[in-house]
Every structure is written in structure tokens, then in C-alpha cells.
Design a protein around this motif. Structure first.
Motif, PDB file in Angstrom:
ATOM      1  N   ALA A 465      33.558  81.879  31.093  1.00  0.00           N
ATOM      2  CA  ALA A 465      32.763  83.114  31.155  1.00  0.00           C
ATOM      3  C   ALA A 465      33.392  84.165  32.076  1.00  0.00           C
ATOM      4  N   PRO A 466      33.805  83.817  33.305  1.00  0.00           N
ATOM      5  CA  PRO A 466      34.445  84.853  34.138  1.00  0.00           C
ATOM      6  C   PRO A 466      35.790  85.322  33.590  1.00  0.00           C
ATOM      7  N   LEU A 467      36.487  84.452  32.834  1.00  0.00           N
ATOM      8  CA  LEU A 467      37.724  84.890  32.182  1.00  0.00           C
ATOM      9  C   LEU A 467      37.409  85.959  31.135  1.00  0.00           C
ATOM     10  N   ILE A 468      36.396  85.734  30.328  1.00  0.00           N
ATOM     11  CA  ILE A 468      35.998  86.733  29.338  1.00  0.00           C
ATOM     12  C   ILE A 468      35.608  88.035  30.037  1.00  0.00           C
ATOM     13  N   ASN A 469      34.926  87.907  31.168  1.00  0.00           N
ATOM     14  CA  ASN A 469      34.548  89.092  31.948  1.00  0.00           C
ATOM     15  C   ASN A 469      35.784  89.879  32.377  1.00  0.00           C
ATOM     16  N   ALA A 470      36.822  89.155  32.824  1.00  0.00           N
ATOM     17  CA  ALA A 470      38.055  89.818  33.263  1.00  0.00           C
ATOM     18  C   ALA A 470      38.730  90.546  32.114  1.00  0.00           C
ATOM     19  N   VAL A 471      38.763  89.899  30.951  1.00  0.00           N
ATOM     20  CA  VAL A 471      39.396  90.526  29.780  1.00  0.00           C
ATOM     21  C   VAL A 471      38.596  91.756  29.340  1.00  0.00           C
TER      22      VAL A 471
END
Length: 635
Positions: A465-471
């Protein structure tokens, strides 16, 4: 046919010494549980592997390591909805992860019995905090059980499912590290065979969490707790013993639960006063048995509440005393005598109980050996692949004179905090590495490299989830996912990175780079490399660090502990690495900067050497030595 493991045998009356976690697993089996799900976390990690041994002889069991505690709870909740007994198992901070589902599911009640094991960790032996999850019982308005020994852990866990179904309630089952990892005699009981057919009832008003459903469920939840409170005095694991004797002119009483109760009883026996005081042993810790507490208060002048961590019972007892107009009759003590931090050591209770009852007691002198032991920081294993990438990162920082803010996660790589690597700048909880990197990326100048460092299991747990947020938000950061194919810090459990399931049946192996790509990271911003190939690792890390946007670097090598088990089982011959003393210049780079435990340094000869018992032949030391003193022995 292979022999049935002892823990799986239907042999009532058999008595063996069991780890507390093994006793809990046996209790799960005896209760007729069908669905069991967990995420490994010390001190609860051994429960599921112990239960998994029972699967061949008890094929009705449906078990899994889930990717995180929230998923594990939801699996167990679905099992309960389907009218089979179900359990979710986690450490105390895991309940934080599961709490979003947990707090609302408590409104629903149960069909099949539903138990959540929360393994708390007083003294933070392997945790980032020592929160007291009895508060979750108060917060969620559900009963909390707490056993005091291994036998009680098994018996109380089994009873918890009966209680859950009789009272239409989820049960929170609290343990602590000392119970989970202690050993004691356990006598087996019958293994229940409920023979229920799983079925769903399509009761949408009950199972859908819209306000029109949950408002009346909240009312029912409060009524359930009121009913349980009225019956709390008859809970079979509560026990009140009243004594009319006095010590120094006063009648003394104690309330305790869990391992604290066991240590308290030992302390009272040491002082020879166990039969001279009144004792209320609690098994049901929410709701409290008010009639028993009132009877105890009416029988004593001074009351000591013995509870590890927070003063939950103490505060409730003081409120009860006020409501019952007993405040002038009994003085209630707790944290004025006992610490609010850490688990209770036996010597602490022995000393403080003597002070409480006014006994003249001098603690014996320590029997410690008169030897000097050098301090030893926690460190990663020999050949740990996390050390390799930390070294490369550190050299990059020195070469380019660039500072990192390296946001770390929960796992073996957390040990990179300590000397000699000192590569951890922030560490909060599972998944927070990428989450916090998102925040730093918003505000830090370009001359600071924002990194997030986590492992494969943690990535699957809460990194997506935080990776998707970063992208999505185009936050500029470098994410290092160090893939060693196991959930290593909690004991080497399998996870999606290696594709093996809890019961050793084949699952589906999930490549991290595929997930990362699916989250929107472009292929040109994904690097994967063998962690022992230091030259190639350096080259690819340079590319990743110098790029822009969200980029992911995946160093990969199997956990060295797990690899050594394979090596020994298959009698694989490892490379032999040695040090040429004529080439070694005594710079100590290998021990003071790299820090592999297999490398020793002789301060008399000023030369390094390899401990062959520890060395695993990874050959990374050949790369880090500035004088090329390390070499591989040729066959």
C-alpha cells in the motif's frame, strides 16, 4: 504410515512437558477448531508450526500463514461465520494491524466459536513496544482470558471456544512471553470431534457493517457484556481463597493473573505466608468478577494488585471500592509497590511483597560469577545478505558524500542499527519504512537520498500500500527490498517469497519484482541482483541510487541460516575462505566496518582470521578487504 506426533495423539491423561505455545496448540486441537490463521511474531510463532504437525492425523484442520494479522483475523472471522470454530494468532502489535476488522467484528457475535490469541511481550524482548492488550478487551467490549501456566493455557483455550459460543462473543486470549516460552507438565484431555458442516446463513443484516446494522448490534454488544459480567464470578478459572490470619496486625490480600500470579505464589511461599493471606486468582480479566472482588475487599485491610504492565485491575478495583463505600475500609495498592514497565522478575516480587506486608527481608547477595564478559551487541548472522547491501549502501554514501535518511522496517535487517554498520535512521513498525519515506520525500532537499529498507515478508505484510502511494504521488525515493525468502527473525517461517505453505504443501511463489511492477513502478526502475555478488550489487545499486522517481532495488539471497540447513542435510561442500597473514595489513575493515561474526582479529599479531565453524563461504569478505588478504582455498 508415519507415527502420529505426540501433540496430535488422542490420548487423554497423557502427561508431557510442553512449551506454553505447544500447550496452546494442543488446546486448539482439543477444542475441535477447524480454521487457524496467523502471521508469525515472537512470542507466538511456535503455536502454528506445533498445530501443523497435527494436520496429517487431523485433516479437518485448515491452516495458513497469512500475509498479515488483519488477513489472518478476517479468515478466522469468516470461519466463525460459517459455523466452525476458528482462531487467529498474533503477537501484541499484530492486533494493532488487525484492529480495524477486530473492533467491528466484535459487534457481530459468532456462530462457530472465535478466539484471538494476543501474545504480549513485557520487557520488549523482541518488540518495538510493550503495550498491554487487555485494553483491547475494554475498548472492543469483549471478554479477555489470561492463563497462568501451560496446563491452564491448554485448558482455558479449549474452554474459550465453549464460552464464545455460549455467550455469542469473540474471546481475546492474552498470553505473555514468559508463558509462551516457558515449559511445564501438561496433561492431555479429549479431542472434540464436532462434525459440523461449514455453511453460510446469508444474514446480511448481521454481517454487513452499515450503520443501520451496527447501531442495534452495539446495543446487543453491551447487553452481552453485562450478561458476562453477571456470570464472571462463576468463571471456572477464577479462584478466591480467604484467610482470617493477620500479619503484623493486618489482614492482607492479593489479586493476580497470568505469570505474575505464578511468581507471586512462589514469593508468598518463600516468605512462608501463602496460607496467611487472601488471594484472588483471575483467569477472566475482562469483565472482572465483582462479587469475588467485593468479598476479598471485605476480608482484608490492605490489598495488592499484582499485574504486569498497566494498572488496569488496580484502577477498576479502586473504582469498585468507591462505589461500594469500602474506600475507608481497605487500602488498595499496585504500582506504588510494583513497576509499570517490564515483566515482573521473581526477585522483584519477593522483595516488594515483603515490603508490602512489613516483613524484615534482605535479598541474598548475587551469586554471579566473578568474570569479565565483554559487551556484545546483537548482530546479523555470518553471510547474512542484508549485511552485503548495507555495506554497498554505506560505500555509496561515502563515495558520493551523500547523506541517506534510511527508513527501516521490522526484521533481521533492524540489526543494521548497531555498530559497525549503523545504517538505520528510523524504525517504527511493519510497513512504516516506505510510509515514512513518502513523508521525507515531500520535504527533504535533493542532496539527501531518501531510502526505505524492508524484507520480503514485511513487503507482503504491509509494504504494498505505501509503495502504491509513492507511485501515485510521484514521491522520489529508493526502496530496497532485501529478499531472503523467509520470515527469518521470527524463526524462518515460509512466506509468498518462497511459495511454501505452513503445512509444507506447494503454494504459489510470488516474485517481488512482479508485484512492484504491478504497483506501477516502471521496469527500468526495478533492479534485481544476487546479494553475494558484491561487484554487481555495487553497480546496480549505483544505477538505482542515481535514478529518479520511485525505484526499487531487490538484493536476493536465501537466508543464510536456512541455507545452512539445506547444506548440512544434503552434505554440500562449501567454499573454504582463509586470510593470507602476509597480505593482511591489520586495518580491521573486516571487523570494525563490515562486522561479519565469522571474522576474528588477533590484537597481538594484528592479523585477521576466519572462524571456519561460522564461515558459510559467501566470499563477500574478498570484496571488502582493501589489501585483498582473503582468498578461497582451491580444491
Amino acid at each position: 504410515m508415519s507415527e502420529i506426533p505426540v501433540i496430535a495423539q488422542d490420548n487423554p491423561g497423557k502427561k508431557i512437558i510442553m512449551l506454553g505455545n505447544e500447550a496452546i496448540a494442543r488446546g486448539i486441537l482439543e477444542a475441535g477448531v477447524v480454521v487457524a490463521a496467523a502471521y508469525p511474531g515472537t512470542p507466538s510463532s511456535e503455536i502454528m508450526p506445533s498445530l501443523a504437525k497435527c494436520v496429517p492425523s487431523h485433516p479437518e484442520l485448515r491452516m495458513e500463514w497469512s500475509v498479515n494479522e488483519k488477513v489472518a483475523f478476517e479468515i478466522a472471522h469468516a470461519g466463525s461465520m460459517s459455523n466452525v470454530r476458528s482462531i487467529a494468532i498474533m503477537k501484541h502489535v499484530g492486533l494493532n494491524v488487525a484492529s480495524d476488522s477486530f473492533m467491528t467484528a466484535c459487534y457481530h457475535g459468532v456462530r462457530g466459536g472465535l478466539v484471538v490469541v494476543s501474545a504480549d511481550d513485557p520487557s520488549q524482548f523482541s518488540s518495538q513496544n510493550e503495550q498491554d492488550n487487555r485494553y483491547f478487551g475494554l475498548h472492543a467490549i469483549v471478554p479477555v482470558f489470561e492463563p497462568s501456566n501451560s496446563q491452564e493455557a491448554k485448558d482455558m483455550l479449549k474452554y474459550a471456544f465453549q464460552f464464545s459460543e455460549e455467550n455469542n462473543t469473540l474471546v481475546l486470549f492474552r498470553t505473555t512471553t514468559r508463558l509462551n516460552h516457558g515449559r511445564a507438565d501438561v496433561e492431555f484431555g479429549d479431542i472434540l470431534k464436532l462434525n459440523r458442516t461449514p455453511e453460510f446463513d446469508w444474514d446480511r443484516q448481521r454481517w454487513t457493517c452499515v450503520p443501520s446494522s451496527t447501531r442495534p448490534q452495539r446495543t446487543e454488544l453491551l447487553l452481552r457484556m453485562k450478561k458476562m459480567a453477571e456470570g464472571a464470578d462463576d468463571f471456572p478459572f477464577n479462584k478466591l481463597t480467604i484467610s482470617d490470619e493477620k500479619i503484623n496486625g493486618k489482614r492482607y490480600g492479593f489479586i493476580a493473573t497470568g505469570i505474575a500470579h505464578a511468581h507471586m505464589i512462589d514469593s508468598l511461599n518463600i516468605h512462608g505466608i501463602k496460607d496467611k493471606v487472601s488471594i484472588l486468582k483471575l483467569g477472566l480479566v475482562n469483565p472482572l468478577p465483582q462479587k469475588l472482588i467485593k468479598k476479598l475487599m471485605n476480608s482484608v485491610d490492605e490489598l495488592l494488585v499484582v499485574e504486569e504492565l498497566e494498572p488496569i485491575f488496580e484502577e477498576q478495583c479502586k473504582a469498585f471500592a468507591y462505589d461500594w463505600n469500602l474506600g475507608a475500609k481497605v487500602r488498595i495498592h499496585g504500582k506504588d509497590f510494583l513497576p509499570q514497565q517490564g515483566e515482573f522478575k521473581p526477585e522483584t516480587l519477593i522483595t516488594q511483597i515483603a515490603k508490602f506486608v512489613g516483613l524484615d527481608y534482605t535479598p541474598p547477595e548475587s551469586a554471579a560469577l566473578d568474570i569479565s564478559v565483554p559487551p556484545r551487541l546483537p548482530q546479523m548472522c555470518p553471510a547474512c545478505s542484508h549485511r552485503s547491501i548495507y555495506w554497498i549502501m554505506k560505500q555509496y554514501s561515502k563515495k558520493h558524500k551523500m547523506k541517506f535518511i534510511n527508513n527501516n522496517d521490522i526484521g533481521c535487517y533492524s540489526l543494521g542499527l548497531y555498530k559497525p554498520l549503523e545504517m538505520v535512521d528510523t524504525m517504527l513498525c511493519m510497513g512504516a519504512s516506505i510510509g515514512m519515506a513518502n513523508g521525507f520525500a515531500k520535504i527533504m532537499p535533493d542532496n539527501i537520498l531518501i531510502t526505505a529498507f524492508l524484507g520480503d515478508s514485511t513487503f507482503f505484510h504491509s509494504g504494498v500500500a505505501p509503495l502504491i502511494n509513492a507511485v501515485y504521488n510521484r514521491n522520489d525515493m529508493l526502496i530496497i527490498i532485501s529478499d531472503n525468502s523467509f520470515t527469518s527473525m521470527t524463526g524462518g517461517q515460509d512466506n509468498p517469497s518462497n511459495g511454501k505453505t505452513l503445512t509444507k504443501e506447494p503454494g504459489t511463489k510470488i516474485l517481488i519484482e512482479d508485484v512492484v511492477k504491478g504497483c506501477g513502478v516502471p521496469e527500468e526502475n526495478i533492479w534485481v541482483h544476487e546479494a553475494y555478488d558484491m561487484e554487481g550489487l555495487k553497480e546496480k545499486f549505483e544505477q538505482a541510487a542515481n535514478a529518479k522517481g520511485v525505484r526499487v532495488f531487490i538484493p536476493r539471497h536465501m537466508c543464510s541460516l536456512q541455507e545452512m540447513r539445506i547444506v548440512k542435510k544434503n552434505k554440500i561442500k562449501l567454499p573454504v575462505v582463509k586470510v593470507n597473514p602476509d597480505v593482511c595489513i591489520g586495518c580491521q575493515t573486516c571487523v570494525r566496518q563490515f562486522g561479519c561474526p565469522a571474522i576474528n582479529f588477533d590484537y597481538k599479531t594484528l592479523k585477521s582470521s576466519i572462524d571456519q565453524e561460522q564461515c558459510r563461504g559467501c566470499k563477500t569478505c574478498l570484496y571488502i578487504c582493501p589489501s585483498n588478504a582473503f582468498y578461497v582455498v582451491e580444491e
